[in-house]
Design a protein around this motif. Structure first.
Motif, short mmCIF file in Angstrom:
data_model
loop_
_atom_site.label_atom_id
_atom_site.label_comp_id
_atom_site.label_asym_id
_atom_site.label_seq_id
_atom_site.Cartn_x
_atom_site.Cartn_y
_atom_site.Cartn_z
N ALA A 135 0.83 -1.21 0.00
CA ALA A 135 0.00 0.00 0.00
C ALA A 135 0.86 1.25 0.00
N LEU A 136 2.00 1.20 0.69
CA LEU A 136 2.91 2.35 0.69
C LEU A 136 3.46 2.58 -0.71
N SER A 137 3.83 1.51 -1.38
CA SER A 137 4.37 1.63 -2.74
C SER A 137 3.31 2.18 -3.70
N GLU A 138 2.07 1.72 -3.53
CA GLU A 138 0.98 2.17 -4.41
C GLU A 138 0.70 3.66 -4.25
N THR A 139 0.84 4.18 -3.04
CA THR A 139 0.48 5.57 -2.76
C THR A 139 1.68 6.52 -2.74
N GLY A 140 2.89 5.97 -2.81
CA GLY A 140 4.08 6.82 -2.78
C GLY A 140 4.51 7.27 -1.40
N TYR A 141 3.94 6.66 -0.36
CA TYR A 141 4.33 6.99 1.01
C TYR A 141 5.49 6.09 1.45
N ALA A 142 6.18 6.54 2.51
CA ALA A 142 7.27 5.76 3.08
C ALA A 142 7.17 5.81 4.60
N GLU A 143 7.68 4.77 5.25
CA GLU A 143 7.65 4.75 6.71
C GLU A 143 8.54 5.86 7.29
#
Length: 223
Positions: A48-56
């Motif tokens: 889901a992070l990869s799909e939305t461009g977010y990172a931890e």
């Protein structure tokens, strides 16, 4: 680790009796030791992070010490929440900021004699927003725009949508959209999800819904 203090009130002898019947809680009843409760982590999977461009950004415990009044006596509860925060860099006025943020909080329900002491479960999105936004400097002129629904941990829940003015740095402000989901019960915990981003980002509301729908909770998912 963060430690804060506030007060919860539990009603009367029934709560005291429930504590006495709870395994391992005798020291808490007599006041000789605190009761400690810990939440299981709630996080967003890598897909889901990869799909939305977010990172931890960070995943860490946040300890809160609370005083519970039972039968006229004060007792201490130490609750260990789990905070997971993710973000995405954006460019505003030629400067790069981590302005789009998604946060998941897992917090123990804290049940004594069948009574849930953690007030988060009964709060509306507006109440949660006031408490969440009030912790941050540089955010003002908060206005609720609408209520919508989203899936969090497989449960359809109400999400309050707010708009605010956020000061990123001196002289640089942006209009910010904030999505605050009502708490969802997950095993022994409550899980709250919050997304915030500048309104100039097109389609970011879809990213927030994707992240909310992807949240997993370690205990309820059998992790």
């Amino acid at each position: 680790m963060v430690r804060r203090r506030d007060v919860l009130r539990a009603g009367g002898a029934a709560a005291l009796g429930g504590l006495a019947a709870t395994s391992g809680c005798l020291g808490f009843v007599t006041g000789s030791e605190p009761i400690e409760v810990s939440a299981s982590p709630a996080t967003v999977p890598d897909a889901a992070l990869s799909e939305t461009g977010y990172a931890e950004y960070r995943v860490e415990p946040m300890e809160i010490e609370r005083t519970v009044e039972v039968a006229g006596q004060s007792r201490t509860v130490v609750a260990r929440n789990q905070l997971a925060q993710y973000d995405r860099a954006v460019e505003v006025a030629g400067q790069r900021y981590q302005a789009a943020v998604f946060t998941v909080l897992s917090t123990p329900a804290v049940e004594i004699a069948g009574q849930t002491l953690n007030p988060v479960g009964g709060m509306s999105a507006a109440e949660l927003a006031r408490r969440t936004i009030g912790r941050y400097e540089g955010i003002g002129d908060v206005e609720q725009l609408d209520d919508e629904t989203a899936q969090v941990l497989g449960t359809e829940t109400t999400v309050g949508v707010f708009e605010a003015e956020t000061e990123l740095t001196e002289g640089v402000t942006v209009d910010t959209r904030i999505h605050v989901a009502n708490a969802v019960r997950a095993g022994a915990d409550f899980v709250v999800a919050v997304g915030a981003y500048p309104t100039i980002l097109s389609g970011e509301d879809d990213a927030v819904r994707t992240l909310m729908g992807a949240v997993v909770h370690e205990e309820s998912d059998g992790g």
